[in-house]
Scaffold this motif. Sequence first.
Motif, PDB file in Angstrom:
ATOM      1  N   TYR A 125      -0.483   4.881   0.257  1.00 55.23           N
ATOM      2  CA  TYR A 125       0.308   3.924  -0.509  1.00 55.23           C
ATOM      3  C   TYR A 125       1.610   3.565   0.192  1.00 55.23           C
ATOM      4  CZ  TYR A 125       2.159   1.591  -4.673  1.00 55.23           C
ATOM      5  OH  TYR A 125       2.662   0.658  -5.551  1.00 55.23           O
ATOM      6  N   ALA A 132      -5.224   0.970   2.772  1.00 55.44           N
ATOM      7  CA  ALA A 132      -5.950   0.871   1.503  1.00 55.44           C
ATOM      8  C   ALA A 132      -7.166   1.794   1.501  1.00 55.44           C
ATOM      9  CB  ALA A 132      -6.379  -0.571   1.257  1.00 55.44           C
ATOM     10  N   ASN A 149      -6.065   5.327   1.171  1.00 58.66           N
ATOM     11  CA  ASN A 149      -5.175   5.548   0.021  1.00 58.66           C
ATOM     12  C   ASN A 149      -3.773   5.963   0.458  1.00 58.66           C
ATOM     13  OD1 ASN A 149      -7.012   4.960  -2.126  1.00 58.66           O
ATOM     14  ND2 ASN A 149      -8.029   6.909  -1.714  1.00 58.66           N
ATOM     15  N   GLY A 151       3.503   0.302  -9.542  1.00 58.44           N
ATOM     16  CA  GLY A 151       2.215   0.820  -9.078  1.00 58.44           C
ATOM     17  C   GLY A 151       1.139  -0.246  -8.990  1.00 58.44           C
ATOM     18  N   LYS A 166      -4.774  -3.581  -4.746  1.00 60.88           N
ATOM     19  CA  LYS A 166      -4.596  -3.683  -3.298  1.00 60.88           C
ATOM     20  C   LYS A 166      -5.631  -4.573  -2.625  1.00 60.88           C
ATOM     21  CE  LYS A 166      -6.717   0.906  -2.999  1.00 60.88           C
ATOM     22  NZ  LYS A 166      -6.419   2.335  -2.756  1.00 60.88           N
ATOM     23  N   ASN A 184      -1.058  -0.690  -5.640  1.00 59.74           N
ATOM     24  CA  ASN A 184      -2.135   0.279  -5.455  1.00 59.74           C
ATOM     25  C   ASN A 184      -3.354  -0.089  -6.301  1.00 59.74           C
ATOM     26  OD1 ASN A 184      -3.079   2.669  -4.191  1.00 59.74           O
ATOM     27  ND2 ASN A 184      -2.744   3.806  -6.078  1.00 59.74           N
ATOM     28  N   LYS A 185      -3.094  -0.583  -7.502  1.00 58.83           N
ATOM     29  CA  LYS A 185      -4.181  -0.945  -8.419  1.00 58.83           C
ATOM     30  C   LYS A 185      -4.913  -2.200  -7.965  1.00 58.83           C
ATOM     31  CE  LYS A 185      -5.050  -1.640 -13.372  1.00 58.83           C
ATOM     32  NZ  LYS A 185      -4.427  -1.732 -14.716  1.00 58.83           N
TER      33      LYS A 185
END
Length: 216
Positions: free
Chosen positions: A129, A124, A127, A171, A177, A174-175
Amino acid sequence: MSKLPEIGTKISLTDKAYEIIKDAIMTNVFKPGEILIEEKLAEQLAISRTPLRTALRKLAYDHLVEINSSRNVIVSNIGQKDVEEITVVREVLEPLAVKELENNMKQDEIKKLEDILYTQKKAAKENNYEDLIKMEYEFHVCIGKFTKNKWLYGMIKDINTIVQRYLILSGSLNKYKEIAIEEHEIIISQLKEKQYEKAEASMKLHISNVSSRMLR
């Protein structure tokens, strides 16, 4: 259709083909609704149709492709109803797995979950993913594995393969996390403290939250 790496004349051609095509679907190289043409797949993978067809049937069993009446192989689509239905199943299976762990968890199993959490936090922060998605999958599958119930483990593993794909396409992980990681941390802490009822409730809440985030 996107190009795949050749397999060549190695052993377990079916398994190799299965893994390569599955990875292409999971990473959205092959997109929902895309038709996979056997002739092109066989040519790109450098294998015959027989192991390829077996691999495609395995992918159909995993609900990653659909084979229609015309024998067309189509990458499975994902809709709101799919997410809702799979959540109903997860909300039963995964809290049950936590319940099965009561007084049966070993210290090295707790350590394994903590290692997954550490890797997830690192991913995280960087970044990353791909690792974030992998660790989300590993967290849930490991809990199933630790029950020593091969049927429960198998169902949790299969269902989280589908969830992994949902997460990639939406997604949402990721938003959200940081929230997802915090929810994992709470479950691990409760398991470590032998608060199994709380951990069971936290797992059910986490799964419900994951579903809500994917549908936003």
